[in-house]
Design a protein around this motif. Structure first.
Motif, PDB file in Angstrom:
ATOM      1  N   ASP A 179      -6.702  -3.654  10.755  1.00  0.00           N
ATOM      2  CA  ASP A 179      -7.010  -4.705   9.989  1.00  0.00           C
ATOM      3  C   ASP A 179      -7.826  -5.564  11.269  1.00  0.00           C
ATOM      4  O   ASP A 179      -6.678  -6.025  12.132  1.00  0.00           O
TER       5      ASP A 179
ATOM      6  N   TRP B 191     -11.037   2.061   4.091  1.00  0.00           N
ATOM      7  CA  TRP B 191     -11.183   3.731   4.976  1.00  0.00           C
ATOM      8  C   TRP B 191     -10.316   4.458   4.124  1.00  0.00           C
ATOM      9  O   TRP B 191     -10.241   5.684   4.564  1.00  0.00           O
ATOM     10  N   THR B 192      -9.595   4.123   3.051  1.00  0.00           N
ATOM     11  CA  THR B 192      -8.569   4.998   2.552  1.00  0.00           C
ATOM     12  C   THR B 192      -9.113   6.451   2.481  1.00  0.00           C
ATOM     13  O   THR B 192      -8.562   7.601   2.970  1.00  0.00           O
TER      14      THR B 192
ATOM     15  N   PHE C 117       0.840  -1.238  -0.085  1.00  0.00           N
ATOM     16  CA  PHE C 117       0.068  -0.107   0.004  1.00  0.00           C
ATOM     17  C   PHE C 117       0.817   1.378   0.084  1.00  0.00           C
ATOM     18  O   PHE C 117       1.866   1.444   0.969  1.00  0.00           O
TER      19      PHE C 117
ATOM     20  N   GLY D 252      -6.751  -8.613   6.132  1.00  0.00           N
ATOM     21  CA  GLY D 252      -5.820  -7.686   5.974  1.00  0.00           C
ATOM     22  C   GLY D 252      -4.330  -8.302   6.443  1.00  0.00           C
ATOM     23  O   GLY D 252      -4.013  -9.540   6.284  1.00  0.00           O
ATOM     24  N   GLU D 253      -3.700  -7.474   6.974  1.00  0.00           N
ATOM     25  CA  GLU D 253      -2.419  -7.897   7.524  1.00  0.00           C
ATOM     26  C   GLU D 253      -2.225  -8.158   8.876  1.00  0.00           C
ATOM     27  O   GLU D 253      -1.058  -8.589   9.309  1.00  0.00           O
TER      28      GLU D 253
ATOM     29  N   LEU E  76      -3.654   1.032   9.390  1.00  0.00           N
ATOM     30  CA  LEU E  76      -3.544   2.295   8.612  1.00  0.00           C
ATOM     31  C   LEU E  76      -3.705   3.599   9.619  1.00  0.00           C
ATOM     32  O   LEU E  76      -4.638   3.630  10.211  1.00  0.00           O
TER      33      LEU E  76
ATOM     34  N   LEU F 192      -7.964  -0.844   4.311  1.00  0.00           N
ATOM     35  CA  LEU F 192      -7.900  -0.146   3.111  1.00  0.00           C
ATOM     36  C   LEU F 192      -9.481   0.450   2.523  1.00  0.00           C
ATOM     37  O   LEU F 192      -9.432   1.308   1.687  1.00  0.00           O
TER      38      LEU F 192
ATOM     39  N   SER G 196       0.810   5.701  -0.062  1.00  0.00           N
ATOM     40  CA  SER G 196       0.084   6.972   0.150  1.00  0.00           C
ATOM     41  C   SER G 196       1.230   7.755   0.752  1.00  0.00           C
ATOM     42  O   SER G 196       2.014   7.544   1.465  1.00  0.00           O
TER      43      SER G 196
ATOM     44  N   ASN H 258     -10.836  -4.891   4.759  1.00  0.00           N
ATOM     45  CA  ASN H 258     -10.044  -4.644   5.622  1.00  0.00           C
ATOM     46  C   ASN H 258      -9.738  -2.991   5.662  1.00  0.00           C
ATOM     47  O   ASN H 258     -10.608  -2.520   5.367  1.00  0.00           O
TER      48      ASN H 258
ATOM     49  N   HIS I 245     -13.566  -1.486  10.131  1.00  0.00           N
ATOM     50  CA  HIS I 245     -14.280  -2.323   9.085  1.00  0.00           C
ATOM     51  C   HIS I 245     -14.845  -3.334   8.852  1.00  0.00           C
ATOM     52  O   HIS I 245     -15.082  -4.149  10.368  1.00  0.00           O
TER      53      HIS I 245
ATOM     54  N   ARG J 181       1.237   2.432   6.950  1.00  0.00           N
ATOM     55  CA  ARG J 181       0.704   1.197   7.700  1.00  0.00           C
ATOM     56  C   ARG J 181       1.611   0.887   8.711  1.00  0.00           C
ATOM     57  O   ARG J 181       3.046   0.908   8.638  1.00  0.00           O
TER      58      ARG J 181
END
Length: 189
Positions: A65, A47-48, A4, A70-71, A24, A45, A6, A43, A38, A11
């Motif tokens: 997550d 909510w980005t 990811f 997710g992770e 995140l 992501l 940004s 996951n 979420h 993260r």
């Protein structure tokens, strides 16, 4: 998972009760906290755009997550589930020392949020919860079948055979209000 990237969101991993909680986050530490939880099958992501918008408004935004998505990595099966996720996030919040949190959640995340608020009501200033499960409404029978398949190590076999898609398609189609808007099967990619 793919990396990811940004300019605004990072993260970060937190060690909590033996779990590696992947989060995140964006904004300045020390600003008011917005915690985003979420639902499934997503996951953090998901909510980005929300993370970016809230951090631009002056919030320190964190979106973990949940275990199993997710992770985030947990150490054993007892750390999965609605209440176990609430317990994990509560322990993380306590260690961070956060107060006056704006809690935002949906779907299964809403169930986790309810568990969080019951366990540690004093740290939350406000909550926004949408389309959430409650009490013993989860898992619905269709999801229990998926959980059972995963526990029996059969989930990947069902997915690879196409059986999973065949069983889920009617469930997903039934959830749409305007079923005429669903793309016909022959156009599915």
């Amino acid at each position: 998972m793919t990396a990811f990237k940004s300019d605004v969101i990072n993260r970060v991993s937190y060690q909590v009760n033996g779990a590696d909680l992947s989060v995140l986050q964006a904004g300045k530490v020390g600003n008011p906290v917005a915690l985003l939880i979420h639902g499934i099958p997503a996951n953090a992501l998901l909510w980005t755009k929300t993370i970016e918008a809230l951090s631009a408004q002056g919030y320190f935004v964190v979106a973990p997550d949940l275990p199993g998505f997710g992770e985030t990595n947990v150490t054993d099966n007892s750390q999965y589930g609605i209440q176990a996720s609430a317990n994990l996030l509560n322990d993380w919040i306590v260690v961070q020392g956060w107060k006056d949190i704006w809690l935002v959640a949906h779907d299964i995340g809403g169930g986790v949020a309810q568990g969080l608020m019951v366990a540690n009501e004093a740290v939350f200033q406000k909550a926004t919860i949408s389309n959430a499960i409650t009490a013993d409404t989860w898992p619905v029978p269709a999801m229990q079948g998926l959980i059972d398949a995963a526990n029996a190590q059969q989930f990947e076999i069902a997915a690879e055979s196409g059986m999973l898609a065949e069983q889920l398609a009617p469930l997903v189609r039934a959830t749409f209000v305007n079923q005429q808007q669903i793309i016909p099967k022959e156009f599915n990619l």
